[in-house]
Design an enzyme around this catalytic site. Sequence first.
Site, mmCIF file in Angstrom:
data_model
loop_
_atom_site.group_PDB
_atom_site.id
_atom_site.type_symbol
_atom_site.label_atom_id
_atom_site.label_comp_id
_atom_site.label_asym_id
_atom_site.label_seq_id
_atom_site.Cartn_x
_atom_site.Cartn_y
_atom_site.Cartn_z
ATOM 1 N N ASP A 79 -3.743 10.867 11.991
ATOM 2 C CA ASP A 79 -3.085 9.957 12.927
ATOM 3 C C ASP A 79 -1.617 9.773 12.542
ATOM 4 O O ASP A 79 -1.216 10.019 11.396
ATOM 5 C CB ASP A 79 -3.801 8.609 12.982
ATOM 6 C CG ASP A 79 -3.791 7.861 11.662
ATOM 7 O OD1 ASP A 79 -3.992 8.507 10.608
ATOM 8 O OD2 ASP A 79 -3.578 6.633 11.670
ATOM 9 N N GLU A 144 -5.517 5.932 9.452
ATOM 10 C CA GLU A 144 -4.886 5.571 8.173
ATOM 11 C C GLU A 144 -3.647 4.707 8.383
ATOM 12 O O GLU A 144 -3.361 3.814 7.575
ATOM 13 C CB GLU A 144 -4.531 6.850 7.404
ATOM 14 C CG GLU A 144 -4.144 6.643 5.956
ATOM 15 C CD GLU A 144 -2.654 6.415 5.738
ATOM 16 O OE1 GLU A 144 -2.259 6.131 4.594
ATOM 17 O OE2 GLU A 144 -1.872 6.515 6.721
#
Length: 397
Positions: A79, A144
């Site tokens: 991400d 994350e």
Amino acid sequence: MSLETLQKFVDGLQDEMVTFLREFIAIPSLSGREKEAADFLLAGMNKLGFDEVWRDSTGSVAGRLGRGKTIILYDAHMDTVEAGDPAEWGFDPFKGKYENGVVYGRGASDDKGCLTCMAFAGKVIKELDLLGDFTLYVVGVVGEEIGEGLAIRNFLEETGIRPHYVVIGEASDLRLCRGHRGRALLQVRVPGREGHASVPERADNALSKAAAIVREVERLPEKFAADPFLGRGSIAATKVECKTPSLNTIPGECILYLDRRLTVGETRELCLEQVREIAAPFGAEVEIMRCEEPGYMGRPIGGEEFFPAWSLPEDHPLIQVAAETFRRVLGREPVIGRWDFSTDGTYTAGMAGIPTLGFGPGSEEHPHTLRDQISVPQLLDALKVYAYLPRMLAGGR
């Protein structure tokens, strides 16, 4: 197999790896919206020769190589943060621009470059028969950026895998990072009483009280502990929200958000107590935040936003074997240090106590900026280390 063979083989993968990374960057993958990127990674890892590839219940993608005794986990995230206005970049940040040996775009250095290297390590290990008495898991985690540590915790708890060693792939300029400070996200709810801005004396301005709390918060670091390796803890106010129906209404409530970075020995209780002491005179309530953002598969990436600091001693076997691997495959002395930012090591080392190493291509100055980029020579060097390290950790040479 000679090290010259490894170096020649990896250098020959440059075009394939750059193409993979550029295509990966071209897929927007904000936290909670990583499905297309996860599909790309899963398909790519299958093509790269992993023995098994799957995704867990939150959507993280994992690949396995081998069935040996020493269990090693490579962790990097797929991400990214928002790209912002493409006009400010000067080019489309989702085109994977490639120029003069550098790949540019959102996610290049944080963290798709590292994840690409880790995935290609599977291909190198398989094709050069670098397998030993180890099992290697390469995990591309989700979410994350909104809660580092949470997705890898879910993966390990769900699968029951207990690694002997973890390697975190984040930008380190090829330094071997043996620790970083912990983190906590705090929410301070500041009460007040609404009133018309034309008669402020009839109200109790929650925003003014929040501002006073911020001023006191900025003095807190004088009380913070310092560690010879990780340094001193820190705290910063990062956002304030006001409960008010209009711009000429004094807010009756404010919510203040604080980012607290923790050094060795700073506990959850200490972190809360220090801010509560400041907030109490204003009637404000302080709590550790929780991440409950829904993942792309519908399951929330949930958990409290508190993780302690961690570090390994320089003479720890993981650090020393990584240093020897670096010398062997790159022919120079490694730099051993720490990260200033936080990674999934907050969970693997800080909470789970698993020996953890940080290592990756890319400079720490580029993540989350309009200059997000990664050097291809660094990608190749990192791949050589990632590919040879499992064999070394398993006792091979």
